[in-house]
Scaffold this motif. Structure first.
Motif, PDB file in Angstrom:
ATOM      1  N   TRP A 158       0.813  -1.214   0.000  1.00 39.16           N
ATOM      2  CA  TRP A 158       0.000   0.000   0.000  1.00 39.16           C
ATOM      3  C   TRP A 158       0.847   1.264   0.000  1.00 39.16           C
ATOM      4  N   SER A 159       2.078   1.186   0.435  1.00 40.56           N
ATOM      5  CA  SER A 159       2.984   2.325   0.265  1.00 40.56           C
ATOM      6  C   SER A 159       3.257   2.552  -1.216  1.00 40.56           C
ATOM      7  N   TRP A 160       3.375   1.455  -1.949  1.00 44.19           N
ATOM      8  CA  TRP A 160       3.573   1.530  -3.401  1.00 44.19           C
ATOM      9  C   TRP A 160       2.343   2.122  -4.082  1.00 44.19           C
ATOM     10  N   ILE A 161       1.152   1.689  -3.661  1.00 43.57           N
ATOM     11  CA  ILE A 161      -0.090   2.224  -4.215  1.00 43.57           C
ATOM     12  C   ILE A 161      -0.178   3.729  -3.962  1.00 43.57           C
ATOM     13  N   LEU A 162       0.172   4.153  -2.764  1.00 44.36           N
ATOM     14  CA  LEU A 162       0.118   5.578  -2.444  1.00 44.36           C
ATOM     15  C   LEU A 162       1.107   6.381  -3.280  1.00 44.36           C
ATOM     16  N   ALA A 163       2.270   5.800  -3.561  1.00 41.32           N
ATOM     17  CA  ALA A 163       3.247   6.486  -4.420  1.00 41.32           C
ATOM     18  C   ALA A 163       2.682   6.656  -5.832  1.00 41.32           C
ATOM     19  N   LEU A 164       2.055   5.602  -6.361  1.00 35.02           N
ATOM     20  CA  LEU A 164       1.455   5.688  -7.694  1.00 35.02           C
ATOM     21  C   LEU A 164       0.275   6.647  -7.723  1.00 35.02           C
ATOM     22  N   SER A 165      -0.434   6.742  -6.603  1.00 32.31           N
ATOM     23  CA  SER A 165      -1.633   7.586  -6.557  1.00 32.31           C
ATOM     24  C   SER A 165      -1.303   9.063  -6.719  1.00 32.31           C
ATOM     25  N   LYS A 166      -0.037   9.435  -6.536  1.00 29.57           N
ATOM     26  CA  LYS A 166       0.328  10.839  -6.700  1.00 29.57           C
ATOM     27  C   LYS A 166       0.184  11.285  -8.159  1.00 29.57           C
ATOM     28  N   ILE A 167       0.237  10.322  -9.080  1.00 25.66           N
ATOM     29  CA  ILE A 167      -0.048  10.643 -10.482  1.00 25.66           C
ATOM     30  C   ILE A 167      -1.552  10.788 -10.682  1.00 25.66           C
ATOM     31  N   GLN A 188       7.592   5.707   6.583  1.00 29.50           N
ATOM     32  CA  GLN A 188       6.415   5.244   7.315  1.00 29.50           C
ATOM     33  C   GLN A 188       5.583   6.439   7.769  1.00 29.50           C
ATOM     34  N   TRP A 189       6.262   7.470   8.264  1.00 29.87           N
ATOM     35  CA  TRP A 189       5.563   8.676   8.698  1.00 29.87           C
ATOM     36  C   TRP A 189       4.783   9.288   7.542  1.00 29.87           C
ATOM     37  N   TYR A 190       5.435   9.367   6.378  1.00 24.49           N
ATOM     38  CA  TYR A 190       4.818  10.062   5.251  1.00 24.49           C
ATOM     39  C   TYR A 190       3.581   9.339   4.739  1.00 24.49           C
ATOM     40  N   VAL A 191       3.659   8.012   4.607  1.00 26.35           N
ATOM     41  CA  VAL A 191       2.515   7.278   4.057  1.00 26.35           C
ATOM     42  C   VAL A 191       1.355   7.236   5.048  1.00 26.35           C
ATOM     43  N   VAL A 192       1.656   7.105   6.345  1.00 29.69           N
ATOM     44  CA  VAL A 192       0.595   7.081   7.349  1.00 29.69           C
ATOM     45  C   VAL A 192      -0.084   8.444   7.441  1.00 29.69           C
ATOM     46  N   MET A 193       0.705   9.505   7.509  1.00 32.23           N
ATOM     47  CA  MET A 193       0.122  10.846   7.609  1.00 32.23           C
ATOM     48  C   MET A 193      -0.658  11.199   6.357  1.00 32.23           C
ATOM     49  N   ASN A 194      -0.100  10.888   5.202  1.00 35.20           N
ATOM     50  CA  ASN A 194      -0.756  11.240   3.945  1.00 35.20           C
ATOM     51  C   ASN A 194      -2.087  10.519   3.780  1.00 35.20           C
ATOM     52  N   SER A 195      -2.107   9.224   4.030  1.00 38.76           N
ATOM     53  CA  SER A 195      -3.346   8.463   3.870  1.00 38.76           C
ATOM     54  C   SER A 195      -4.381   8.871   4.918  1.00 38.76           C
ATOM     55  N   GLN A 217       0.587  17.750   9.781  1.00 42.14           N
ATOM     56  CA  GLN A 217       1.335  16.785   8.976  1.00 42.14           C
ATOM     57  C   GLN A 217       2.658  17.387   8.530  1.00 42.14           C
ATOM     58  N   MET A 218       2.622  18.634   8.103  1.00 41.08           N
ATOM     59  CA  MET A 218       3.833  19.290   7.637  1.00 41.08           C
ATOM     60  C   MET A 218       4.801  19.577   8.790  1.00 41.08           C
ATOM     61  N   VAL A 219       4.251  19.975   9.934  1.00 38.18           N
ATOM     62  CA  VAL A 219       5.076  20.220  11.112  1.00 38.18           C
ATOM     63  C   VAL A 219       5.757  18.923  11.551  1.00 38.18           C
ATOM     64  N   ALA A 220       5.010  17.814  11.490  1.00 40.65           N
ATOM     65  CA  ALA A 220       5.592  16.515  11.845  1.00 40.65           C
ATOM     66  C   ALA A 220       6.723  16.151  10.881  1.00 40.65           C
ATOM     67  N   GLY A 221       6.543  16.461   9.594  1.00 39.43           N
ATOM     68  CA  GLY A 221       7.581  16.188   8.604  1.00 39.43           C
ATOM     69  C   GLY A 221       8.867  16.946   8.918  1.00 39.43           C
ATOM     70  N   VAL A 222       8.734  18.199   9.322  1.00 35.77           N
ATOM     71  CA  VAL A 222       9.906  18.995   9.702  1.00 35.77           C
ATOM     72  C   VAL A 222      10.534  18.440  10.976  1.00 35.77           C
TER      73      VAL A 222
END
Length: 292
Positions: free
Chosen positions: A121-130, A173-180, A214-219
């Motif tokens: 599902w991390s792969w699916i989320l990467a593809l979903s950006k298109i 892991q942080w990015y895919v969980v926060m994004n979804s 989400q952005m603050v967590a990324g920083v």
């Protein structure tokens, strides 16, 4: 991109998550290599996106806007369902690691455990950006106000996810969980608006807030990565400096832009005429625009 490629083996989860065969057999290493060899695709797609974006706005400038209400509802419902299900598949491993020994550190620096559901599902989320670039088509064809944040966010998210997928660092892991998680609420909100269901303002404010957080967590995880990689690099073996630079380059501007969006949308009081002129707020901040 001169850094070491580290294998991330897929194992059966030890925390009770049931993994489907197609998730368990996902060829993670193969797709990491594909993304690494063909990362330029994200740049080409982004270039085409910009051309269609501004070309479309020019084309629509002398034409009546399309309604597209039913198609918009279908689009938002589909992305909401995908985001919700993806979150339910990637979150268990993240929280299992987070609540374990050295949890916060391991979610950023090491892969103590990785299962097929998270990998697939991390792969699916990467593809979903298109796929999500299609959001802009609705704004352009319906002649709604298009913010810089909207298309900047789409382009930079697509390219950064594709470039970083090859290295597949634990911090992702942080990015895919926060994004979804955020997209689960965001696309549900858009779906309700496209159905002409009035959503209370506090809900819109909540979604904008979790986007900003989400952005603050990324920083925050980037700052921690920099500190630990500088002080004790041996304790953070699965992070690399290239990925850290990309993270800073993405999340620092995002934090600034989303903070501005929050202030403009909910702190600064606008005159009614100015609000009408601006067409309301728009995508990627929940933007209080009229969806239908």
């Amino acid at each position: 991109m001169a850094t070491k490629f580290i294998e991330v083996p897929i194992v059966e989860p030890s925390f009770g998550l049931k993994v489907a065969d197609f998730e368990r057999n996902f060829p993670l290493t193969y797709w990491r290599q594909v993304f690494g060899d063909w990362w330029q695709i994200s740049a080409y797609v982004s270039g085409l996106y910009v051309l269609l974006l501004f070309g479309g706005r020019w084309y629509m400038s002398s034409r009546a806007p399309f309604k597209l209400n039913k198609l918009l509802t279908f689009w938002n419902v589909g992305l909401a369902i995908m985001s919700i299900y993806a979150f339910l598949r990637v979150a268990p491993e993240f929280f299992w690691v987070m609540l374990g020994k050295n949890g916060f550190h391991n979610t950023i620096c090491e892969w103590p455990e990785h299962n097929g559901a998270t990998a697939f599902w991390s792969w699916i989320l990467a593809l979903s950006k298109i796929i999500e670039l299609g959001d802009t088509a609705f704004i352009v064809l319906r002649k709604q106000n298009l913010l810089f944040l909207h298309w900047y966010h789409h382009i930079t998210t697509l390219m950064s996810w594709w470039v970083m997928y090859h290295w597949y660092e634990p911090v992702q892991q942080w990015y895919v969980v926060m994004n979804s998680f955020v997209h689960s609420f965001m696309y549900t909100y858009y779906a309700l608006r496209s159905l002409k269901i009035r959503v209370p303002r506090p809900i819109a404010m909540f979604i904008t807030t979790i986007q900003l957080l989400q952005m603050v967590a990324g920083v925050t995880v980037s700052i921690y990565s920099y500190w630990i990689m500088s002080e004790n690099p041996a304790s953070c073996p699965h992070r690399n400096w290239f990925g850290l630079k990309v993270s800073f380059a993405i999340y620092v501007p995002y934090t600034i832009l989303f903070a501005k969006l929050f202030i403009d949308s909910y702190v600064v009081k606008k005159k009614p005429a100015e609000a009408v002129k601006n067409g309301g707020a728009q995508k990627n901040g929940v933007y209080a625009k009229k969806e239908a």
